[in-house]
Motif scaffolding. Structure first.
Motif, mmCIF file in Angstrom:
data_model
loop_
_atom_site.group_PDB
_atom_site.id
_atom_site.type_symbol
_atom_site.label_atom_id
_atom_site.label_comp_id
_atom_site.label_asym_id
_atom_site.label_seq_id
_atom_site.Cartn_x
_atom_site.Cartn_y
_atom_site.Cartn_z
ATOM 1 N N SER A 169 1.194 35.955 -83.465
ATOM 2 C CA SER A 169 1.253 34.554 -84.083
ATOM 3 C C SER A 169 2.292 34.656 -85.301
ATOM 4 C CB SER A 169 -0.016 34.486 -84.886
ATOM 5 O OG SER A 169 -0.929 34.317 -83.645
ATOM 6 N N TYR A 228 10.410 23.170 -81.364
ATOM 7 C CA TYR A 228 10.248 23.077 -82.933
ATOM 8 C C TYR A 228 8.634 22.470 -83.163
ATOM 9 C CZ TYR A 228 15.262 23.656 -82.973
ATOM 10 O OH TYR A 228 16.445 24.178 -82.989
ATOM 11 N N THR A 229 8.035 22.368 -82.170
ATOM 12 C CA THR A 229 6.480 21.894 -82.100
ATOM 13 C C THR A 229 5.746 22.980 -82.293
ATOM 14 O OG1 THR A 229 6.621 21.476 -79.737
ATOM 15 C CG2 THR A 229 7.033 19.520 -81.142
ATOM 16 N N PHE A 230 4.402 22.796 -82.282
ATOM 17 C CA PHE A 230 3.354 23.685 -82.518
ATOM 18 C C PHE A 230 2.590 24.121 -81.134
ATOM 19 C CE2 PHE A 230 -1.226 24.661 -83.100
ATOM 20 C CZ PHE A 230 -1.078 25.592 -83.700
ATOM 21 N N ALA A 262 -0.707 31.742 -82.428
ATOM 22 C CA ALA A 262 -0.383 30.375 -82.758
ATOM 23 C C ALA A 262 1.024 30.536 -83.173
ATOM 24 C CB ALA A 262 -0.997 29.839 -83.913
ATOM 25 N N THR A 309 -4.000 32.979 -88.471
ATOM 26 C CA THR A 309 -5.172 32.571 -87.588
ATOM 27 C C THR A 309 -6.093 33.325 -88.057
ATOM 28 O OG1 THR A 309 -4.591 34.354 -85.869
ATOM 29 C CG2 THR A 309 -3.668 31.823 -85.438
ATOM 30 N N SER A 328 -0.510 26.620 -79.382
ATOM 31 C CA SER A 328 -1.571 27.951 -79.700
ATOM 32 C C SER A 328 -2.389 28.176 -78.649
ATOM 33 C CB SER A 328 -2.569 27.698 -80.790
ATOM 34 O OG SER A 328 -3.475 26.678 -80.301
ATOM 35 N N LYS A 374 4.450 28.471 -84.342
ATOM 36 C CA LYS A 374 4.861 27.427 -84.957
ATOM 37 C C LYS A 374 6.166 27.848 -86.059
ATOM 38 C CE LYS A 374 3.784 23.489 -88.208
ATOM 39 N NZ LYS A 374 2.707 22.858 -89.032
ATOM 40 N N PRO A 375 7.335 27.161 -85.398
ATOM 41 C CA PRO A 375 7.793 26.395 -84.545
ATOM 42 C C PRO A 375 8.055 27.123 -83.146
ATOM 43 C CG PRO A 375 9.464 26.652 -85.807
ATOM 44 C CD PRO A 375 8.746 27.671 -86.479
ATOM 45 N N TRP A 421 2.115 31.963 -87.098
ATOM 46 C CA TRP A 421 1.217 30.991 -87.871
ATOM 47 C C TRP A 421 -0.126 31.774 -88.136
ATOM 48 C CZ3 TRP A 421 2.824 26.905 -90.441
ATOM 49 C CH2 TRP A 421 1.941 26.166 -91.162
#
Length: 275
Positions: A76, A45-47, A87, A80, A49, A89-90, A78
């Motif tokens: 991705s 659950y972290t980010f 990227a 970008t 990239s 997330k999560p 997320w």
């Protein structure tokens, strides 16, 4: 007038050589996708990239990945600004695997990340480290934020404990390569991550076609040529100053001796006053 023009021309050539910049004909290539954060293990659950920008290759890098034995383009989750960045997330456990960059048939080296649902991770360098450098391995707990005692293992063998949760390997060498993990009492154990060490290349006889060698050869040749031009300029200026070279409106008369007549370029006798 011809001699004066020659002096000015030589002086301008020398100045151009001195101020001309040197552009080495080579670039630096990392060979790995850049990871943010720069570690191989992440809590779920972290980010995370992956960035392919800066690699030497044609434009149009694409981040690829191999997760659960399935190769696909990294998409991705997320927003970008460019397609060369992936990227996530999560991040979930299913995002664990190898990631690399591809463009025009070229491929970078792969990095292998682990996303864990556990409470402990080992923070280690994401890319190979150079021999002789210092490497810090950090054992992190999701539950404990303060300083804690951590045990470290290499290739399954216990290699020591730390009261700060960190282990520093000074002057790392090829023998330090291997699979590392850590554990924290009452918190659990991390997954294993490989520490790779890159040999320190000691150049003894550079290749004649190496870009650095070509650059150094050019610098030496340019310096020698500049010195020769300066010497020639000084000789001409010195000759003008001592009177051995004089300029008339018709031609230049070069006198080998200061008395008597001198021979012109037209094979005519010229008296001392004209010389």
């Amino acid at each position: 007038m011809e001699v004066r023009a020659l002096c000015i021309r030589l002086l301008m050539d020398v100045l151009m050589l001195l101020v001309e910049p040197v552009h080495p004909n080579h670039t630096q290539e990392s060979g790995f996708a850049q990871i943010i954060p720069t570690r191989l293990q992440l809590f779920e659950y972290t980010f995370v990239s992956f960035n392919c920008e800066g690699l030497r290759a044609p434009s149009g890098w694409t981040v690829m990945r191999n997760t659960n034995s399935k190769v696909s383009e990294c998409v991705s989750t997320w927003k970008t600004a460019t397609g060369s960045i992936c990227a996530i997330k999560p991040a979930y456990q299913t995002d664990s695997g190898e990631y690399w960059c591809e463009a025009g048939g070229e491929r970078s080296n792969a990095v292998n990340i682990t996303v864990t649902a556990g409470s402990v991770i080992l923070e280690s360098p994401a890319v190979p480290v150079t021999e002789g450098a210092a490497v810090t391995l950090r054992c992190r707990s999701k539950r404990i934020s303060s300083t804690h005692i951590a045990d470290f293992y290499k290739d399954g063998l216990f290699i020591g404990s730390s009261f700060t949760g960190e282990k520093i390997i000074q002057h790392v060498s090829k023998s330090d390569e291997g699979l590392y993990k850590c554990s924290i009492s009452d918190s659990g154990e991390s997954a294993e991550s490989r520490l790779a060490v890159r040999e320190l290349h000691r150049e003894t006889s550079p290749s004649p076609h190496h870009p650095d060698t070509e650059c150094h050869t050019y610098l030496i040749m340019r310096t020698v040529f500049t010195v020769l031009l300066v010497a020639l300029l000084l000789v001409v200026v010195g000759q003008l100053h001592c009177g051995k070279v004089r300029v008339t409106q018709k031609y230049v008369c070069i006198c080998k001796v200061c008395k008597g007549s001198c021979q012109s370029d037209r094979s005519e006798k010229v008296n001392d006053k004209e010389c």
